[in-house]
Design a protein around this motif. Structure first.
Motif, PDB file in Angstrom:
ATOM      1  N   GLU A 440     -25.186   6.425   9.772  1.00 39.52           N
ATOM      2  CA  GLU A 440     -25.215   5.515  10.929  1.00 39.52           C
ATOM      3  C   GLU A 440     -23.806   5.008  11.241  1.00 39.52           C
ATOM      4  O   GLU A 440     -23.395   4.940  12.396  1.00 39.52           O
ATOM      5  N   THR A 441     -23.078   4.678  10.176  1.00 41.22           N
ATOM      6  CA  THR A 441     -21.725   4.134  10.365  1.00 41.22           C
ATOM      7  C   THR A 441     -20.813   5.206  10.977  1.00 41.22           C
ATOM      8  O   THR A 441     -20.028   4.911  11.902  1.00 41.22           O
ATOM      9  N   ILE A 442     -20.929   6.438  10.508  1.00 39.24           N
ATOM     10  CA  ILE A 442     -20.092   7.517  11.062  1.00 39.24           C
ATOM     11  C   ILE A 442     -20.403   7.729  12.546  1.00 39.24           C
ATOM     12  O   ILE A 442     -19.485   7.857  13.378  1.00 39.24           O
ATOM     13  N   GLU A 443     -21.675   7.682  12.891  1.00 32.31           N
ATOM     14  CA  GLU A 443     -22.049   7.839  14.310  1.00 32.31           C
ATOM     15  C   GLU A 443     -21.462   6.717  15.162  1.00 32.31           C
ATOM     16  O   GLU A 443     -20.934   6.934  16.249  1.00 32.31           O
ATOM     17  N   ARG A 444     -21.567   5.499  14.611  1.00 30.05           N
ATOM     18  CA  ARG A 444     -21.039   4.355  15.368  1.00 30.05           C
ATOM     19  C   ARG A 444     -19.518   4.424  15.515  1.00 30.05           C
ATOM     20  O   ARG A 444     -18.959   4.029  16.532  1.00 30.05           O
ATOM     21  N   LEU A 445     -18.851   4.930  14.475  1.00 28.53           N
ATOM     22  CA  LEU A 445     -17.387   5.063  14.553  1.00 28.53           C
ATOM     23  C   LEU A 445     -17.012   5.994  15.714  1.00 28.53           C
ATOM     24  O   LEU A 445     -16.055   5.746  16.450  1.00 28.53           O
ATOM     25  N   LYS A 446     -17.816   7.051  15.877  1.00 31.10           N
ATOM     26  CA  LYS A 446     -17.538   7.998  16.976  1.00 31.10           C
ATOM     27  C   LYS A 446     -17.741   7.316  18.324  1.00 31.10           C
ATOM     28  O   LYS A 446     -16.960   7.510  19.255  1.00 31.10           O
ATOM     29  N   ARG A 447     -18.786   6.475  18.421  1.00 31.41           N
ATOM     30  CA  ARG A 447     -19.024   5.775  19.689  1.00 31.41           C
ATOM     31  C   ARG A 447     -17.880   4.793  19.984  1.00 31.41           C
ATOM     32  O   ARG A 447     -17.469   4.619  21.133  1.00 31.41           O
TER      33      ARG A 447
END
Ligand code: SAM
Ligand code: SF4
Length: 456
Positions: A440-447
């Motif tokens: 989840e954190t990696i996805e949010r970092l991309k956003r």
């Protein structure tokens, strides 16, 4: 209310005397016990305050580092103060804003000017502000503070506003609560009544009991995050640190909520101060011991360090249990747009910018955090304490710290800070054990990289 129930001076002296009698083995046992992270009693804290032996002191520091790491991880939360006014009707002998100071350039910012200051602070990359002002019923009244808080939330991307202001009535605290403040901060300055009387000769601040009971009125109004502290240097630090802990334990016993933060301001030179010298000097070594004793005794409480201290010492204290620092600070109203040394409350020592500080924090292996999620997710007061006391707060904070630091790097970071910061973020991601949270954190970092903000 009988305020002797909160602070009993005789008991403090008794505890400090008892503390002197402990053997080296007994002191080491207390330090070892503290590593369980359940905190210490006042008796044990008093014993640790008496430590002078360098070898034992090192053990104390080691334990403080260990506890800080277990409860808070390597995160350091960052904020900046915003002074709305330096007008004041009190006469605290040590303060540049005191009414009798004729040389100070007086100024109360309009709400518009306050928003400009907040925007200037935001431009540095901050998300948390500590609002500070003098006490003047005509200028810095509750409506001025409340209007400022509301206008900043509307006019700048500032997500948490804590307030350090004079004690007030329950009705006024209710207004502050409705405005959506984070922590209400108030320093007793010294818990020693006689010294308090000498230091605060006139004005409403002369009332020791009204100040001491402020937090309980704030509670009655629904504000459950509070910060306390003493102004180190006014009286014997051993007495005042133990009294701070006594106050803290009183609140914990009565309301099940200890202080969200304890600050460690040390007396600084101030324009036209009525104190020609520090009455009870606190050495750097003493200050390190103070941080460590707080960390061992109330492990779940944040410790705040300001730019009153010089750069090298600040860097050292970061390793000893401090969990929040200010950076790039100005202590005069309007200071972020125009520096006026004749309008400051006291001299700051660490003049490094936020960007420089971020690099130093990363170099030392800490993770800068601009997180403001807790109070917006209602994790305040008792709810926060329960998570913090079980060391669970870590699970929320680590990903949020990474995300808010990333947002800072994307929008405000210099090239050098970005390089150091990205390396730090990559290392921190690896430390997240829960695979779902990590993903989840990696996805949010991309956003966030694509420009999204405020993901938590
Ligand atoms: N006027 C309010 C009050 O006194 O509670 C609000 C905050 S006051 C501006 C903030 C704090 O600054 C004080 O509580 C005091 O501990 C600290 N302070 C005042 N003079 C100082 C000095 N010369 N050096 C370091 N800290 C100082
Ligand atoms: Fe006024 Fe606060 Fe300074 Fe005292 S410490 S003179 S109350 S601003």
């Amino acid at each position: 209310m009988d305020t002797y129930q909160i602070i009993c001076e005789d008991r403090i002296y008794e505890l400090l005397e008892e503390g002197k009698k402990a053997t080296k083995e007994e002191v080491l046992e207390i330090i070892e016990k503290a590593r369980d992270c359940y905190g210490l009693s006042l008796e044990e804290a008093a014993t640790l305050l008496q430590v002078e032996d360098d070898e034992v002191m090192e053990k104390l520091f080691d334990a403080a580092r260990y506890i800080k790491d277990r409860i808070y991880g390597n995160r350091i939360v960052i904020f900046a103060p915003l002074y709305t006014s330096n007008e004041c009707t009190n006469n605290c002998l040590y303060c540049g804003f005191r009414a009798a100071n004729q040389r100070l350039h007086r100024r109360t910012l309009s709400v518009e000017e306050i928003v400009h200051e907040a925007q200037a602070i935001e431009k540095q990359g901050h998300k948390r502000i500590l609002l500070v002002c003098g006490e003047d019923p005509k200028k810095t009244h509750i409506d001025h503070i409340v209007d400022a808080v509301k206008a900043i939330y509307q006019g700048a991307d500032i997500r948490r506003i804590n307030v350090n202001a004079a004690p007030m009535s329950v009705e006024d605290f209710k207004k502050l609560k409705r405005a959506g403040i984070g922590t209400y901060q108030i320093f007793q300055e010294t818990y020693h009544r006689e010294t308090y009387g000498k230091m605060h000769p006139s004005g409403s601040k002369a009332d020791y009991d009204y100040r001491l009971t402020a937090i309980e009125r704030a509670f009655e109004a629904g504000i459950d995050d509070f910060g306390i502290g003493v102004l180190l240097g006014l009286y014997d630090y051993k007495f005042d640190v133990l009294a701070t802990l006594m106050h803290s334990q009183y609140m914990d016993a009565r309301y099940n909520v200890g202080p969200h933060t304890i600050s460690i301001p040390r007396l600084r030179p101030a324009l036209d101060s009525a104190l020609k010298e520090t009455p009870y000097p606190v050495s750097d070594k003493d200050l390190k011991k103070i941080v460590a004793v707080y960390r061992l005794t109330v492990p779940y409480t944040g410790i705040i360090l300001s730019t009153r201290e010089r750069a090298e010492l600040r860097d050292e204290l970061l390793n000893l249990g401090v969990s929040q620092i200010s950076a790039g600070s100005k202590t005069n109203p309007g200071g972020y747009e125009e520096d006026d040394r004749e309008a400051t409350q006291f001299e700051t020592s660490d003049e490094r910018s936020l960007d420089e500080m971020l690099q130093v924090i990363c170099e030392q292996g800490h993770l800068p955090s601009f997180c403001t999620a807790c109070y917006r997710a209602n994790r305040t007061g008792e709810a926060f304490m329960e998570l913090a006391k079980d060391a669970h707060i870590h699970e929320f904070c680590q990903p949020n710290a990474i995300l808010t630091f990333k947002e800072n790097l994307v929008h405000y970071g210099s090239e050098a800070t970005r390089a150091k910061g990205e390396k730090m973020i990559a290392e921190e991601l690896e430390k997240i054990e829960d695979e779902k949270i990590k993903k989840e954190t990696i996805e949010r970092l991309k956003r966030i990289e694509k420009g999204e903000r405020d993901l938590y």
